[in-house]
Scaffold this motif. Sequence first.
Motif, PDB file in Angstrom:
ATOM      1  N   GLY A 263       0.802  -1.206   0.000  1.00  0.00           N
ATOM      2  CA  GLY A 263       0.000   0.000   0.000  1.00  0.00           C
ATOM      3  C   GLY A 263       0.836   1.257   0.000  1.00  0.00           C
ATOM      4  N   PRO A 264       0.424   2.275   0.735  1.00  0.00           N
ATOM      5  CA  PRO A 264       1.090   3.564   0.697  1.00  0.00           C
ATOM      6  C   PRO A 264       2.592   3.489   0.955  1.00  0.00           C
ATOM      7  CG  PRO A 264      -0.979   3.718   1.882  1.00  0.00           C
ATOM      8  CD  PRO A 264      -0.745   2.272   1.610  1.00  0.00           C
ATOM      9  N   GLY A 265       3.059   2.533   1.735  1.00  0.00           N
ATOM     10  CA  GLY A 265       4.483   2.430   2.021  1.00  0.00           C
ATOM     11  C   GLY A 265       5.303   2.266   0.767  1.00  0.00           C
ATOM     12  N   ILE A 266       4.991   1.279  -0.058  1.00  0.00           N
ATOM     13  CA  ILE A 266       5.745   1.033  -1.287  1.00  0.00           C
ATOM     14  C   ILE A 266       5.431   2.095  -2.333  1.00  0.00           C
ATOM     15  CG2 ILE A 266       6.060  -0.564  -3.204  1.00  0.00           C
ATOM     16  CD1 ILE A 266       5.850  -2.846  -1.339  1.00  0.00           C
ATOM     17  N   GLU A 267       4.194   2.535  -2.410  1.00  0.00           N
ATOM     18  CA  GLU A 267       3.838   3.579  -3.375  1.00  0.00           C
ATOM     19  C   GLU A 267       4.642   4.846  -3.125  1.00  0.00           C
ATOM     20  OE1 GLU A 267      -0.320   4.389  -3.929  1.00  0.00           O
ATOM     21  OE2 GLU A 267      -0.836   2.304  -3.564  1.00  0.00           O
ATOM     22  N   GLN A 268       4.695   5.252  -1.851  1.00  0.00           N
ATOM     23  CA  GLN A 268       5.427   6.473  -1.530  1.00  0.00           C
ATOM     24  C   GLN A 268       6.918   6.281  -1.758  1.00  0.00           C
ATOM     25  OE1 GLN A 268       3.957   9.472  -0.744  1.00  0.00           O
ATOM     26  NE2 GLN A 268       6.048  10.146  -1.201  1.00  0.00           N
ATOM     27  N   ALA A 269       7.419   5.093  -1.412  1.00  0.00           N
ATOM     28  CA  ALA A 269       8.835   4.811  -1.650  1.00  0.00           C
ATOM     29  C   ALA A 269       9.151   4.897  -3.139  1.00  0.00           C
ATOM     30  CB  ALA A 269       9.191   3.430  -1.115  1.00  0.00           C
ATOM     31  N   ALA A 270       8.263   4.364  -3.974  1.00  0.00           N
ATOM     32  CA  ALA A 270       8.481   4.417  -5.419  1.00  0.00           C
ATOM     33  C   ALA A 270       8.522   5.866  -5.912  1.00  0.00           C
ATOM     34  CB  ALA A 270       7.384   3.643  -6.141  1.00  0.00           C
ATOM     35  N   LYS A 271       7.641   6.696  -5.387  1.00  0.00           N
ATOM     36  CA  LYS A 271       7.645   8.111  -5.781  1.00  0.00           C
ATOM     37  C   LYS A 271       8.915   8.804  -5.315  1.00  0.00           C
ATOM     38  CE  LYS A 271       2.595   8.606  -5.872  1.00  0.00           C
ATOM     39  NZ  LYS A 271       1.418   9.279  -5.273  1.00  0.00           N
ATOM     40  N   ASP A 272       9.373   8.440  -4.113  1.00  0.00           N
ATOM     41  CA  ASP A 272      10.574   9.081  -3.564  1.00  0.00           C
ATOM     42  C   ASP A 272      11.832   8.683  -4.312  1.00  0.00           C
ATOM     43  OD1 ASP A 272       8.988  10.289  -1.668  1.00  0.00           O
ATOM     44  OD2 ASP A 272       9.437   8.843  -0.080  1.00  0.00           O
ATOM     45  N   TYR A 273      11.939   7.388  -4.657  1.00  0.00           N
ATOM     46  CA  TYR A 273      13.186   6.897  -5.249  1.00  0.00           C
ATOM     47  C   TYR A 273      13.177   6.905  -6.777  1.00  0.00           C
ATOM     48  CZ  TYR A 273      14.641   5.296  -0.627  1.00  0.00           C
ATOM     49  OH  TYR A 273      15.017   5.257   0.695  1.00  0.00           O
ATOM     50  N   GLY A 275      10.584   8.710  -8.673  1.00  0.00           N
ATOM     51  CA  GLY A 275      10.012   9.962  -9.143  1.00  0.00           C
ATOM     52  C   GLY A 275       8.561   9.790  -9.523  1.00  0.00           C
ATOM     53  N   GLU A 276       7.886  10.907  -9.757  1.00  0.00           N
ATOM     54  CA  GLU A 276       6.473  10.847 -10.121  1.00  0.00           C
ATOM     55  C   GLU A 276       6.149  11.844 -11.218  1.00  0.00           C
ATOM     56  OE1 GLU A 276       3.676  12.415  -7.118  1.00  0.00           O
ATOM     57  OE2 GLU A 276       5.440  12.814  -5.874  1.00  0.00           O
ATOM     58  N   GLU A 277       5.130  11.533 -11.963  1.00  0.00           N
ATOM     59  CA  GLU A 277       4.646  12.398 -13.028  1.00  0.00           C
ATOM     60  C   GLU A 277       3.136  12.536 -12.903  1.00  0.00           C
ATOM     61  OE1 GLU A 277       5.814  10.462 -16.589  1.00  0.00           O
ATOM     62  OE2 GLU A 277       7.964  10.867 -16.325  1.00  0.00           O
ATOM     63  N   ARG A 280       1.595  10.335 -10.347  1.00  0.00           N
ATOM     64  CA  ARG A 280       1.749   8.883 -10.517  1.00  0.00           C
ATOM     65  C   ARG A 280       3.221   8.502 -10.497  1.00  0.00           C
ATOM     66  NH1 ARG A 280      -1.321   6.875 -15.721  1.00  0.00           N
ATOM     67  NH2 ARG A 280       0.264   8.226 -16.665  1.00  0.00           N
ATOM     68  N   ILE A 281       3.501   7.264 -10.125  1.00  0.00           N
ATOM     69  CA  ILE A 281       4.862   6.750 -10.159  1.00  0.00           C
ATOM     70  C   ILE A 281       5.369   6.829 -11.594  1.00  0.00           C
ATOM     71  CG2 ILE A 281       6.312   4.714  -9.769  1.00  0.00           C
ATOM     72  CD1 ILE A 281       4.133   3.837  -7.695  1.00  0.00           C
ATOM     73  N   ALA A 282       6.571   7.360 -11.771  1.00  0.00           N
ATOM     74  CA  ALA A 282       7.079   7.656 -13.103  1.00  0.00           C
ATOM     75  C   ALA A 282       7.275   6.419 -13.969  1.00  0.00           C
ATOM     76  CB  ALA A 282       8.397   8.434 -13.001  1.00  0.00           C
ATOM     77  N   ASP A 283       7.652   5.303 -13.380  1.00  0.00           N
ATOM     78  CA  ASP A 283       7.946   4.092 -14.139  1.00  0.00           C
ATOM     79  C   ASP A 283       6.683   3.231 -14.260  1.00  0.00           C
ATOM     80  OD1 ASP A 283       8.767   1.545 -15.008  1.00  0.00           O
ATOM     81  OD2 ASP A 283      10.761   1.812 -14.158  1.00  0.00           O
TER      82      ASP A 283
END
Length: 395
Positions: A263-273, A275-277, A280-283
């Motif tokens: 949930g939010p833990g991995i989602e936020q980590a993905a945005k932090d490491y 990036g986001e557009e 949304r998570i960039a990748d």
Amino acid sequence: MDALEKFRAETREWLEANCPASMRTPMKEGEEPWGGRKAVWKNPDSKIWMERMAERGWTAPTWPKEYGGGGLTKEENMVLQQEMRRIHARTPLMSFGLWMLGPALLEFANEEQKKEHIPPIVRGEIRWCQGYSEPGAGSDLAGLQTKCEDKGDHYLVNGQKIWTSYADKADWIFCLVRTDTSKKHEGISFLLIDMDQPGVETRPITMISGASPFCETFLTDAKAPKKNLVGELNKGWTIAKRLLQHERAMISGMGLGGGGGAGPGIEQAAKDYIGEENGRIADPSVRDKIVRQKMDSQAFALTMRRSAEEAKAGQGPGAASSMFKYYGTELNKRRYELLLEVMGIQGLGWEGEGFSEDELTTTRAWLRSKGNSIEGGTSEVQLNVIAKRVLELPE
């Protein structure tokens, strides 16, 4: 307003007034509310929160009130859990007594034992550990050799247990002992032993993660009064099997990441490491993997909930606990693999500069997740159970 909505309103009001602000934040390492005689409260609010919830019996909300539980119906408990999630309230008490021993006592203990041992579990006053595995009895648990002798008014216990989680911090141990050497499964009894005595010694085992949650436990002329025998003499294997089902259900829950999965833990980590557009998570590949993990976690959570309701309706979990344990183990391992993938090289730190405390903790938690496939019965054992009892495959 119907009764359930009234309960929701009252519960919401009570939680808002009694849950400390710091208990509405993610739990940090060392803040786990285990309770017990040796409890060290890194955050004083953890103790306050546990005591307030325990006073209402809400550390064990569905257990009977006569033993200190909340006496809630499954519908009321669902409302309580929803309202706790709404304010991000932490679990007030973590306890093998709650997850494993308590349910077994409610089913197999006599009235005197229930009144003596269950209320302190609910209040977090006694911390329990599990004395099952031995150096020569792991997957073949029934081969255990810890000897228990009848000495008239008490039992005398000699032997060794291993992989005893948090034994060095526990007050009591629920233990499988051999009371008849002429039989295997039929010679095992279920005994409760106070660890605060000269005959009990614990030695922590350091794991690859650097932590030491597991211990060796040595019992040398350890004593237990006769009243601490749960169930009948030499009939402990029945209790052991049921308790293992509760343990496997507990380990299965790890696959949900404390209820949040990826949930939010991995989602936020993905945005932090990564990036986001546009929020949304960039990748897109990582987005896809996280969505799949969330879907699997949600489906697993719903299946476990359905199974729990069936169990309350009188349908025992049986081999389903092995299915849940195996799937929950794999789900949790995959969750940590995904988290490390998201973190990239920052997920490879062990010590030194260049890594945050959270990053170092995550790396160690990833290593710890590998143990899920061993504890509570190895994945191989669970697959054997599924093959024999569910699929009915020939041996």
